[in-house]
Design an enzyme around this catalytic site. Structure first.
Site, short mmCIF file in Angstrom:
data_model
loop_
_atom_site.label_atom_id
_atom_site.label_comp_id
_atom_site.label_asym_id
_atom_site.label_seq_id
_atom_site.Cartn_x
_atom_site.Cartn_y
_atom_site.Cartn_z
N GLU A 67 124.95 22.84 2.82
CA GLU A 67 125.61 24.08 2.42
C GLU A 67 126.87 23.78 1.61
O GLU A 67 127.31 22.64 1.52
CB GLU A 67 125.99 24.91 3.66
CG GLU A 67 125.08 26.11 3.94
CD GLU A 67 125.35 27.29 2.99
OE1 GLU A 67 126.09 27.11 2.00
OE2 GLU A 67 124.82 28.37 3.24
N ASP A 155 131.65 31.81 7.79
CA ASP A 155 130.48 31.23 7.13
C ASP A 155 130.77 30.78 5.70
O ASP A 155 130.34 29.71 5.29
CB ASP A 155 129.34 32.24 7.11
CG ASP A 155 128.08 31.66 6.49
OD1 ASP A 155 127.42 30.84 7.16
OD2 ASP A 155 127.76 32.02 5.35
N ASN A 202 127.17 36.87 4.68
CA ASN A 202 126.90 35.47 4.34
C ASN A 202 127.61 35.04 3.06
O ASN A 202 128.74 34.61 3.08
CB ASN A 202 125.39 35.26 4.24
CG ASN A 202 124.99 33.81 4.24
OD1 ASN A 202 125.64 32.98 3.64
ND2 ASN A 202 123.90 33.48 4.92
N ASP A 251 121.45 34.24 0.64
CA ASP A 251 122.39 33.32 1.29
C ASP A 251 123.66 33.25 0.44
O ASP A 251 124.18 34.27 0.00
CB ASP A 251 121.72 31.95 1.45
CG ASP A 251 122.29 31.14 2.59
OD1 ASP A 251 123.53 31.02 2.68
OD2 ASP A 251 121.52 30.58 3.40
N SER A 252 124.15 32.05 0.17
CA SER A 252 125.40 31.89 -0.58
C SER A 252 125.19 32.16 -2.08
O SER A 252 124.05 32.17 -2.56
CB SER A 252 125.95 30.49 -0.39
OG SER A 252 126.26 30.27 0.98
#
Length: 340
Positions: A67, A155, A202, A251-252
């Site tokens: 990540e 996160d 997120n 997600d990111s």
């Protein structure tokens, strides 16, 4: 009247205009030409301009969850290993090293401060011990920014142009939205709620002018656009869901200098690109995704002064380990530290 209607109907039948059948054969659904692929591109996005990324580096033979890729001032690529809490670095010569060793803080997002410190978001026990910890560029000088005792699941984060930052709180479910988006000013004294009641907030990003905040809601598949009146105030009627993703799960994300948004789609092995209005304009596919490989695409970085995308992913238990892939996007990266 009835005799005339019956005569007309008999005439049409005899002329072949109406065909009568005692029984009709049932139609059968058929799979599309690509077959029964769970990874098939959703129909609304299937015909977008598409490129396929190339393998840039094999990180591990194990399916490590990677990540938070970010480039520092020297051009090194740093990223985290989620469950082990490590921070890893690929230098400009392609050498892989460990900057922060395994630890119980966990890992998720990574952002680099203008003074070079690494701000590492940690999910802790994934329940109530999330945290944010800063390190010097060499991994020393550990500094707690948000302790686990605050009970956030930090996160991802993004700095603004004052040195403050926004972060996402990864808590909640699709039916119990307890996460959200928060702001911490440069002095670090307060944590201000910006958008509460989210289902696993997120990814987070800021527009090039710093006036629009983007957030993905992982458990509901939503993209939020938040127009800011100032750092902690949403402009009147300034918040909206402007895209609903197909399948799992946004997600990111990162923004380029043109304001385009690159959203990593977890469990799909691809990145979806949207323009500043939230309209899809392209996508990047990871090789092997059609056979179920490297679907756990979590995040990406855009290399400064280029349009080169570096995408982190892993193959789960399918044997191909974890890796970084490379492709080219629409526009160059935002100027490094433009929001810090």
């Amino acid at each position: 009247m009835q005799k005339n209607l019956l005569a007309s109907l008999l005439f049409l039948l005899s002329a072949g205009s109406i065909t009568a059948h005692a029984t009709d054969a049932a139609s059968t659904l058929s799979y599309p030409p690509e077959g029964r692929q769970l990874q098939a591109i959703p129909a609304p996005e299937k015909d977008l301009p598409t490129v396929t990324a190339a393998l840039w580096m094999k990180v591990s033979d194990q399916g490590l969850q990677l990540e938070g890729p970010s480039f520092d001032r020297e051009g090194n690529l740093l990223f985290v290993e989620v469950f082990g809490g490590q921070v890893l670095k690929v230098d400009t010569h392609g050498k892989l090293s460990v900057v922060v060793k395994k630890n119980p803080l966990g890992g998720a997002g990574l952002a680099i401060h203008k003074d070079g410190r690494l701000f590492v978001a940690g999910l802790g026990n994934f329940k109530n011990t999330g945290n944010l910890t800063a390190y010097k560029p060499d991994g020393s000088g550990k500094q707690v920014i948000i302790p686990g005792s605050r009970h956030y699941l930090v996160d991802d984060l993004v700095f603004d142009n004052t040195g403050g930052f926004y972060f996402t709180d990864f808590r909640g479910t699709s039916t119990e939205p307890t996460g959200g988006v928060f702001y911490v000013p440069a002095d670090g004294k307060t944590i201000v709620p910006i958008l509460p009641n989210m289902a696993i907030a997120n990814g987070i990003a800021l527009s090039p002018d710093g006036k629009t905040l983007w957030v993905t809601e992982f458990a509901k598949g939503l993209l939020h656009r938040i127009e800011l009146e100032n750092a902690t105030t949403v402009a009147p009627f300034g918040e909206a869901v402007i895209y609903r993703f197909n399948g799992p799960s946004p997600d990111s994300m990162r923004v380029d200098q043109d304001g385009n948004l690159y959203v990593a789609m977890y469990s799909q092995g691809r990145v979806l690109v949207l323009n500043p209005n939230g309209t899809p304009i392209g996508q990047v596919l990871l090789p092997g995704r059609e056979n179920g490989h490297f679907l756990r695409s979590t995040s990406l970085a855009i290399k400064p002064e280029t349009n080169e995308l570096y995408l982190v992913t892993n193959d789960g238990k399918l044997g191909e380990g974890s890796a970084i892939f490379k492709a080219q996007g629409f526009a160059k990266a935002l100027k490094l530290y433009s929001h810090q």
